[in-house]
Design a protein around this motif. Structure first.
Motif, PDB file in Angstrom:
ATOM      1  N   PRO A  89       0.798  -1.235   0.000  1.00  0.00           N
ATOM      2  CA  PRO A  89       0.000   0.000   0.000  1.00  0.00           C
ATOM      3  C   PRO A  89       0.825   1.278   0.000  1.00  0.00           C
ATOM      4  CG  PRO A  89      -0.946  -1.602   1.511  1.00  0.00           C
ATOM      5  CD  PRO A  89       0.383  -2.150   1.077  1.00  0.00           C
ATOM      6  N   PHE A  90       1.936   1.321   0.725  1.00  0.00           N
ATOM      7  CA  PHE A  90       2.685   2.571   0.772  1.00  0.00           C
ATOM      8  C   PHE A  90       3.311   2.882  -0.581  1.00  0.00           C
ATOM      9  CE2 PHE A  90       6.650   0.175   1.337  1.00  0.00           C
ATOM     10  CZ  PHE A  90       7.581   0.999   0.730  1.00  0.00           C
ATOM     11  N   MET A  91       3.646   1.855  -1.372  1.00  0.00           N
ATOM     12  CA  MET A  91       4.211   2.122  -2.697  1.00  0.00           C
ATOM     13  C   MET A  91       3.170   2.703  -3.630  1.00  0.00           C
ATOM     14  SD  MET A  91       7.405   1.774  -2.862  1.00  0.00           S
ATOM     15  CE  MET A  91       7.513   1.984  -4.638  1.00  0.00           C
ATOM     16  N   ALA A  92       1.947   2.201  -3.554  1.00  0.00           N
ATOM     17  CA  ALA A  92       0.869   2.776  -4.360  1.00  0.00           C
ATOM     18  C   ALA A  92       0.618   4.219  -3.936  1.00  0.00           C
ATOM     19  CB  ALA A  92      -0.397   1.944  -4.217  1.00  0.00           C
ATOM     20  N   ASP A  93       0.634   4.470  -2.623  1.00  0.00           N
ATOM     21  CA  ASP A  93       0.420   5.829  -2.125  1.00  0.00           C
ATOM     22  C   ASP A  93       1.537   6.762  -2.599  1.00  0.00           C
ATOM     23  OD1 ASP A  93      -1.878   5.079  -0.827  1.00  0.00           O
ATOM     24  OD2 ASP A  93      -0.938   4.874   1.136  1.00  0.00           O
ATOM     25  N   LEU A  94       2.776   6.271  -2.598  1.00  0.00           N
ATOM     26  CA  LEU A  94       3.907   7.085  -3.027  1.00  0.00           C
ATOM     27  C   LEU A  94       3.809   7.416  -4.506  1.00  0.00           C
ATOM     28  CD1 LEU A  94       6.713   8.355  -2.528  1.00  0.00           C
ATOM     29  CD2 LEU A  94       7.711   6.097  -2.991  1.00  0.00           C
ATOM     30  N   ALA A  95       3.564   6.414  -5.326  1.00  0.00           N
ATOM     31  CA  ALA A  95       3.549   6.621  -6.772  1.00  0.00           C
ATOM     32  C   ALA A  95       2.354   7.452  -7.217  1.00  0.00           C
ATOM     33  CB  ALA A  95       3.553   5.276  -7.490  1.00  0.00           C
ATOM     34  N   GLN A  96       1.228   7.318  -6.520  1.00  0.00           N
ATOM     35  CA  GLN A  96       0.000   7.990  -6.935  1.00  0.00           C
ATOM     36  C   GLN A  96      -0.260   9.297  -6.199  1.00  0.00           C
ATOM     37  OE1 GLN A  96      -2.967   4.922  -6.395  1.00  0.00           O
ATOM     38  NE2 GLN A  96      -1.945   3.539  -7.826  1.00  0.00           N
ATOM     39  N   LEU A  97       0.617   9.683  -5.318  1.00  0.00           N
ATOM     40  CA  LEU A  97       0.452  10.922  -4.566  1.00  0.00           C
ATOM     41  C   LEU A  97       0.328  12.104  -5.521  1.00  0.00           C
ATOM     42  CD1 LEU A  97       0.487  11.964  -1.579  1.00  0.00           C
ATOM     43  CD2 LEU A  97       2.905  12.474  -1.946  1.00  0.00           C
ATOM     44  N   GLU A  98      -0.722  12.895  -5.379  1.00  0.00           N
ATOM     45  CA  GLU A  98      -0.940  14.010  -6.297  1.00  0.00           C
ATOM     46  C   GLU A  98      -0.192  15.258  -5.843  1.00  0.00           C
ATOM     47  OE1 GLU A  98      -5.027  14.564  -7.282  1.00  0.00           O
ATOM     48  OE2 GLU A  98      -5.172  12.644  -8.313  1.00  0.00           O
ATOM     49  N   LYS A  99       1.006  15.034  -5.354  1.00  0.00           N
ATOM     50  CA  LYS A  99       1.931  16.095  -4.983  1.00  0.00           C
ATOM     51  C   LYS A  99       3.313  15.654  -5.454  1.00  0.00           C
ATOM     52  CE  LYS A  99      -0.906  17.197  -0.965  1.00  0.00           C
ATOM     53  NZ  LYS A  99      -0.987  17.415   0.500  1.00  0.00           N
ATOM     54  N   PRO A 100       4.154  16.576  -5.914  1.00  0.00           N
ATOM     55  CA  PRO A 100       5.460  16.156  -6.438  1.00  0.00           C
ATOM     56  C   PRO A 100       6.377  15.598  -5.358  1.00  0.00           C
ATOM     57  CG  PRO A 100       5.265  18.554  -6.415  1.00  0.00           C
ATOM     58  CD  PRO A 100       3.920  18.011  -6.063  1.00  0.00           C
ATOM     59  N   VAL A 101       7.113  14.539  -5.729  1.00  0.00           N
ATOM     60  CA  VAL A 101       8.027  13.866  -4.806  1.00  0.00           C
ATOM     61  C   VAL A 101       9.437  13.895  -5.395  1.00  0.00           C
ATOM     62  CG1 VAL A 101       8.585  11.712  -3.605  1.00  0.00           C
ATOM     63  CG2 VAL A 101       6.182  12.335  -4.022  1.00  0.00           C
ATOM     64  N   VAL A 102      10.385  14.371  -4.597  1.00  0.00           N
ATOM     65  CA  VAL A 102      11.794  14.409  -4.989  1.00  0.00           C
ATOM     66  C   VAL A 102      12.556  13.431  -4.099  1.00  0.00           C
ATOM     67  CG1 VAL A 102      13.855  15.835  -5.256  1.00  0.00           C
ATOM     68  CG2 VAL A 102      11.583  16.851  -5.612  1.00  0.00           C
ATOM     69  N   ALA A 103      13.183  12.423  -4.695  1.00  0.00           N
ATOM     70  CA  ALA A 103      14.032  11.504  -3.935  1.00  0.00           C
ATOM     71  C   ALA A 103      15.459  12.027  -3.960  1.00  0.00           C
ATOM     72  CB  ALA A 103      13.974  10.103  -4.531  1.00  0.00           C
ATOM     73  N   ALA A 104      16.069  12.140  -2.786  1.00  0.00           N
ATOM     74  CA  ALA A 104      17.469  12.565  -2.653  1.00  0.00           C
ATOM     75  C   ALA A 104      18.266  11.343  -2.217  1.00  0.00           C
ATOM     76  CB  ALA A 104      17.600  13.695  -1.638  1.00  0.00           C
ATOM     77  N   VAL A 105      19.013  10.767  -3.148  1.00  0.00           N
ATOM     78  CA  VAL A 105      19.687   9.487  -2.921  1.00  0.00           C
ATOM     79  C   VAL A 105      21.171   9.711  -2.664  1.00  0.00           C
ATOM     80  CG1 VAL A 105      20.300   7.259  -3.929  1.00  0.00           C
ATOM     81  CG2 VAL A 105      18.029   8.228  -4.335  1.00  0.00           C
ATOM     82  N   ASP A 106      21.596   9.362  -1.463  1.00  0.00           N
ATOM     83  CA  ASP A 106      23.018   9.393  -1.112  1.00  0.00           C
ATOM     84  C   ASP A 106      23.409   7.987  -0.683  1.00  0.00           C
ATOM     85  OD1 ASP A 106      25.588  10.452  -0.504  1.00  0.00           O
ATOM     86  OD2 ASP A 106      25.037  10.565   1.619  1.00  0.00           O
ATOM     87  N   GLY A 107      24.482   7.458  -1.262  1.00  0.00           N
ATOM     88  CA  GLY A 107      24.899   6.105  -0.927  1.00  0.00           C
ATOM     89  C   GLY A 107      24.099   5.071  -1.700  1.00  0.00           C
ATOM     90  N   TYR A 108      23.728   3.994  -1.015  1.00  0.00           N
ATOM     91  CA  TYR A 108      23.131   2.840  -1.695  1.00  0.00           C
ATOM     92  C   TYR A 108      21.616   2.961  -1.843  1.00  0.00           C
ATOM     93  CZ  TYR A 108      27.650   0.635  -0.900  1.00  0.00           C
ATOM     94  OH  TYR A 108      28.996   0.350  -0.898  1.00  0.00           O
ATOM     95  N   ALA A 109      21.147   2.729  -3.055  1.00  0.00           N
ATOM     96  CA  ALA A 109      19.722   2.530  -3.329  1.00  0.00           C
ATOM     97  C   ALA A 109      19.646   1.223  -4.096  1.00  0.00           C
ATOM     98  CB  ALA A 109      19.149   3.685  -4.146  1.00  0.00           C
ATOM     99  N   VAL A 110      19.488   0.132  -3.378  1.00  0.00           N
ATOM    100  CA  VAL A 110      19.563  -1.187  -3.994  1.00  0.00           C
ATOM    101  C   VAL A 110      18.324  -1.998  -3.640  1.00  0.00           C
ATOM    102  CG1 VAL A 110      22.085  -1.179  -3.984  1.00  0.00           C
ATOM    103  CG2 VAL A 110      20.869  -2.201  -2.074  1.00  0.00           C
TER     104      VAL A 110
END
Length: 261
Positions: A89-110
């Motif tokens: 559910p949280f992934m659906a909420d994240l992807a479908q959120l009607e507000k812009p989302v900026v991911a700031a990735v430092d280090g590992y995203a695996v």
């Protein structure tokens, strides 16, 4: 008293969500999933929050699923299915959120961390970031929407290569592939992510949400369907206070002051 698994703060209309189990490299534990669920629910319901920054503390954005919490020995498919359903559910909420989302990735995203990052609307990465669809290294299939977002960002051939080999790529290569918007020095990463989020938060955010709603489905829709949906959401946009303010500021030759309504 230990710190929460997910930190949440709001400033200038931007919510910053920080995965906060650095000793576990922010592996996707149940505590982090619960923190993400509650954070996204708050963002969805709060009109004062108009954009989001998603990041991680320590030396990883998110190092994938928490293997210590994997479902038993894997021999019971029902238990494994329930384990997966807990996080979906949280992934659906994240992807479908009607507000812009900026991911700031430092280090590992695996692994799951890769999938979470690319579900954001924009990904900024530090110069020492590493991305990998590493699921096959433990005999698993990419999940949390990774198989949905990845080919849309990089094309099918590169998506198969990254998903099936589990090869690690740097932030610079991720930018070349189209996964990452920009690569920045570590000390500038959060600053630039918040600057971008604030710029988006100060714009006509209802129009942004409607734009995102169609763009996220545009690969599944025909041109005729997109044209119809554009017409429907444009009718909504015409009725917003932000549209009226945009037109008024245009004629008054000034910068618009959008309210998000």
């Amino acid at each position: 008293m230990s710190e929460p698994a997910v930190l949440f703060e709001v400033e200038n209309g931007v919510a910053t969500i920080t995965l906060n189990q650095p000793e576990q490299m922010n592996a996707l534990s149940k505590a982090i999933i619960e923190g993400l669920k509650s954070s996204l629910a708050r963002i969805k319901e709060d009109p004062e929050i108009r954009a989001v920054v998603l990041t991680g503390s320590g030396r990883a954005f998110c190092a994938g699923g928490d293997i210590k919490e994997f479902p038993g020995d894997g021999n019971n498919a029902a238990i494994s299915r329930d384990y997966m359903k807990f996080g979906l559910p949280f992934m659906a909420d994240l992807a479908q959120l009607e507000k812009p989302v900026v991911a700031a990735v430092d280090g590992y995203a695996v692994g799951a961390g890769f999938s979470i990052a690319i579900a954001a609307d924009f990904v900024l990465a530090s110069e020492n970031s590493t991305f990998a669809m590493s699921f096959n290294k433990i005999g698993l299939v990419p999940d949390l929407g990774g198989l949905y977002h990845l080919p849309r960002l990089v094309g099918m051939a590169r998506a198969k290569e990254l998903a099936m080999t589990g090869r690690s790529i740097t932030g610079a290569e991720a930018k070349e592939c189209g996964l990452v918007l920009d690569v920045l020095p570590k000390e500038q990463l959060l600053v630039k992510a918040r600057e971008l989020a604030e710029r988006l938060a100060n714009s006509a955010t209802q129009a942004l949400g409607l734009t995102k709603h169609i763009l996220s489905r545009s690969y599944e829709l025909s041109l005729e369907q997109v044209l119809r949906e554009e017409a429907m959401v444009q009718a909504i946009a015409f009725s917003t206070d932000d549209h009226k303010e945009g037109v008024k500021s245009f004629f008054e030759k000034r910068k618009p002051s959008f309210s998000g309504s």
